[in-house]
Design a protein around this motif. Structure first.
Motif, PDB file in Angstrom:
ATOM      1  N   ASP A  51       0.851  -1.192   0.000  1.00 43.55           N
ATOM      2  CA  ASP A  51       0.000   0.000   0.000  1.00 43.55           C
ATOM      3  C   ASP A  51       0.888   1.243   0.000  1.00 43.55           C
ATOM      4  N   ALA A  52       0.895   1.972  -1.117  1.00 38.71           N
ATOM      5  CA  ALA A  52       1.818   3.099  -1.279  1.00 38.71           C
ATOM      6  C   ALA A  52       1.554   4.205  -0.269  1.00 38.71           C
ATOM      7  N   GLY A  53       0.265   4.476   0.030  1.00 40.36           N
ATOM      8  CA  GLY A  53      -0.058   5.531   0.974  1.00 40.36           C
ATOM      9  C   GLY A  53       0.429   5.242   2.379  1.00 40.36           C
ATOM     10  N   ILE A  54       0.248   4.004   2.832  1.00 39.27           N
ATOM     11  CA  ILE A  54       0.716   3.608   4.156  1.00 39.27           C
ATOM     12  C   ILE A  54       2.234   3.599   4.193  1.00 39.27           C
ATOM     13  N   GLU A  55       2.858   3.107   3.131  1.00 43.37           N
ATOM     14  CA  GLU A  55       4.327   3.088   3.078  1.00 43.37           C
ATOM     15  C   GLU A  55       4.887   4.499   3.215  1.00 43.37           C
ATOM     16  N   GLU A  56       4.324   5.456   2.493  1.00 43.69           N
ATOM     17  CA  GLU A  56       4.813   6.834   2.549  1.00 43.69           C
ATOM     18  C   GLU A  56       4.607   7.423   3.936  1.00 43.69           C
ATOM     19  N   ALA A  57       3.458   7.114   4.565  1.00 44.11           N
ATOM     20  CA  ALA A  57       3.188   7.638   5.903  1.00 44.11           C
ATOM     21  C   ALA A  57       4.163   7.081   6.931  1.00 44.11           C
ATOM     22  N   VAL A  58       4.602   5.838   6.751  1.00 44.32           N
ATOM     23  CA  VAL A  58       5.610   5.260   7.641  1.00 44.32           C
ATOM     24  C   VAL A  58       6.961   5.931   7.411  1.00 44.32           C
ATOM     25  N   ARG A  59       7.316   6.129   6.153  1.00 45.33           N
ATOM     26  CA  ARG A  59       8.611   6.734   5.840  1.00 45.33           C
ATOM     27  C   ARG A  59       8.730   8.146   6.404  1.00 45.33           C
ATOM     28  N   ASN A  60       7.682   8.951   6.236  1.00 46.80           N
ATOM     29  CA  ASN A  60       7.784  10.347   6.671  1.00 46.80           C
ATOM     30  C   ASN A  60       7.277  10.584   8.087  1.00 46.80           C
ATOM     31  N   GLY A  61       6.883   9.496   8.774  1.00 47.33           N
ATOM     32  CA  GLY A  61       6.504   9.607  10.178  1.00 47.33           C
ATOM     33  C   GLY A  61       5.135  10.160  10.441  1.00 47.33           C
ATOM     34  N   THR A  62       4.273  10.228   9.419  1.00 49.91           N
ATOM     35  CA  THR A  62       2.946  10.821   9.598  1.00 49.91           C
ATOM     36  C   THR A  62       1.836   9.788   9.743  1.00 49.91           C
ATOM     37  N   LEU A  63       2.188   8.548  10.006  1.00 51.91           N
ATOM     38  CA  LEU A  63       1.182   7.488  10.051  1.00 51.91           C
ATOM     39  C   LEU A  63       0.053   7.821  11.019  1.00 51.91           C
ATOM     40  N   GLY A  64       0.391   8.306  12.178  1.00 49.87           N
ATOM     41  CA  GLY A  64      -0.635   8.619  13.171  1.00 49.87           C
ATOM     42  C   GLY A  64      -1.442   9.850  12.866  1.00 49.87           C
ATOM     43  N   ASP A  65      -1.055  10.635  11.839  1.00 50.80           N
ATOM     44  CA  ASP A  65      -1.753  11.877  11.512  1.00 50.80           C
ATOM     45  C   ASP A  65      -2.656  11.741  10.299  1.00 50.80           C
ATOM     46  N   LEU A  66      -2.792  10.528   9.760  1.00 50.15           N
ATOM     47  CA  LEU A  66      -3.521  10.358   8.509  1.00 50.15           C
ATOM     48  C   LEU A  66      -5.005  10.660   8.632  1.00 50.15           C
ATOM     49  N   ALA A  67      -5.523  10.702   9.825  1.00 47.94           N
ATOM     50  CA  ALA A  67      -6.970  10.937   9.995  1.00 47.94           C
ATOM     51  C   ALA A  67      -7.311  12.404  10.134  1.00 47.94           C
ATOM     52  N   THR A  68      -6.369  13.316   9.947  1.00 48.44           N
ATOM     53  CA  THR A  68      -6.682  14.738  10.148  1.00 48.44           C
ATOM     54  C   THR A  68      -7.858  15.235   9.322  1.00 48.44           C
ATOM     55  N   PRO A  69      -8.190  14.662   8.134  1.00 48.22           N
ATOM     56  CA  PRO A  69      -9.356  15.145   7.411  1.00 48.22           C
ATOM     57  C   PRO A  69     -10.647  14.994   8.150  1.00 48.22           C
ATOM     58  N   VAL A  70     -10.720  14.148   9.204  1.00 52.85           N
ATOM     59  CA  VAL A  70     -11.982  14.001   9.932  1.00 52.85           C
ATOM     60  C   VAL A  70     -12.331  15.267  10.704  1.00 52.85           C
ATOM     61  N   GLU A  71     -11.368  16.145  10.950  1.00 51.42           N
ATOM     62  CA  GLU A  71     -11.671  17.392  11.633  1.00 51.42           C
ATOM     63  C   GLU A  71     -12.316  18.363  10.664  1.00 51.42           C
ATOM     64  N   ALA A  72     -13.150  19.212  11.171  1.00 56.46           N
ATOM     65  CA  ALA A  72     -13.868  20.157  10.311  1.00 56.46           C
ATOM     66  C   ALA A  72     -12.895  21.073   9.600  1.00 56.46           C
ATOM     67  N   ALA A  73     -13.162  21.296   8.309  1.00 62.32           N
ATOM     68  CA  ALA A  73     -12.285  22.163   7.517  1.00 62.32           C
ATOM     69  C   ALA A  73     -12.628  23.618   7.758  1.00 62.32           C
TER      70      ALA A  73
END
Length: 276
Positions: free
Chosen positions: A254-276
């Motif tokens: 999974d390219a998206g998960i791989e990139e999030a692991v590489r750049n350390g943002t895995l735990g931040d991937l849900a930020t879109p759930v907050e109101a824009a």
């Protein structure tokens, strides 16, 4: 917190044959529903609304919130988003309508958004809308979501269309098999909305939701690889939900998960759930 969910299959079946007026969200018997439109105000629980395209997901969303259309974009994405709110039994709910998707295996931006919110956003309830006339096409997404969370309600929509095609669905059996509530609905006629609201409230407040489904592979070497990688994910990202699911996605490339692991943002991937 509310009482735990009853054992699957116990209790009366959904009001599948109730008349449109009796089960309409605006009828006196369901007067506890207050549609809050685009401004949910204070809310106690977050609901993610998921499903394949053309299952009536938007109709369910509008029935709960009173919105006809409210479209924006997810943070950093060009994918349309919609959210609103409602109050039921004096409790406020914010509902986030995820992009319609057939899978969470990340072959499109829509799937990325849905996967990230479901896995990392930790919604209190995931309502998965399925088409009763095409259930076999819709169940793979339900099973993928069940691997992430047990806080699921399946909205079995279009039961009126299914009847016209001579199709009936045993909701009790489906509830037992999936381990989560299954509610029969004809959302465009308002049927099943009270049952859906009751199921959402029950799942949102239970202290003991069903555990996520765990698919155990027969290949012992693969199971060891998944367990080892999951342990490494937990060590690098403490508190990340469902590290086993993350490990499986990494092993599948999974390219998206791989990139999030590489750049350390895995735990931040849900930020879109907050109101824009």
């Amino acid at each position: 917190m509310g009482a735990p969910l009853p054992s699957p299959g116990v209790g009366p079946p959904p009001h599948e044959d109730a008349g449109a007026c009796a089960s309409c969200a605006l009828s006196p018997g369901s007067a506890r529903l207050a549609r809050l439109g685009m401004d949910p105000g204070r809310y106690d629980h977050v609901i993610a609304l998921a499903g394949n395209p053309n299952t009536g997901k938007s109709t369910v969303f509008n029935a709960l919130t009173g919105l006809r259309q409210h479209v924006g974009n997810w943070a950093g994405k060009t994918v349309a988003r919609a959210e609103g709110g409602f109050s039921y039994g004096g409790v406020g709910y914010r509902i986030v309508d995820l992009p319609g998707t057939y899978s969470l295996l990340s072959t499109s931006t829509d799937e990325d958004v849905a996967r990230d919110v479901l896995l990392f956003g930790r919604p209190d309830v995931v309502v998965v809308v399925v088409d009763a006339t095409r259930l076999e096409r819709n169940l793979p997404l339900v099973l993928q979501i069940r691997q992430i969370t047990g806080r699921v309600v399946v909205a079995l929509n279009l039961v009126d269309e299914a009847r016209r095609h001579g199709i009936t669905v045993d909701t009790r059996h489906l509830t037992r098999e999936l381990g989560v509530p299954v509610v029969a609905m004809a959302a465009r006629r308002g049927q099943g909305v009270p049952d859906l609201l009751a199921a959402i409230a029950q799942v949102a407040t239970t202290d003991d939701p069903p555990a996520p489904l765990r698919l155990v592979h027969r290949d012992a070497a693969l199971e060891r690889a998944v367990a080892d990688l999951a342990a490494k994910v937990e060590a690098r990202f403490p508190g990340v939900p469902n590290s086993r699911w993350v490990a499986l996605r990494l092993l599948e490339g999974d390219a998206g998960i791989e990139e999030a692991v590489r750049n350390g943002t895995l735990g931040d991937l849900a930020t879109p759930v907050e109101a824009a």
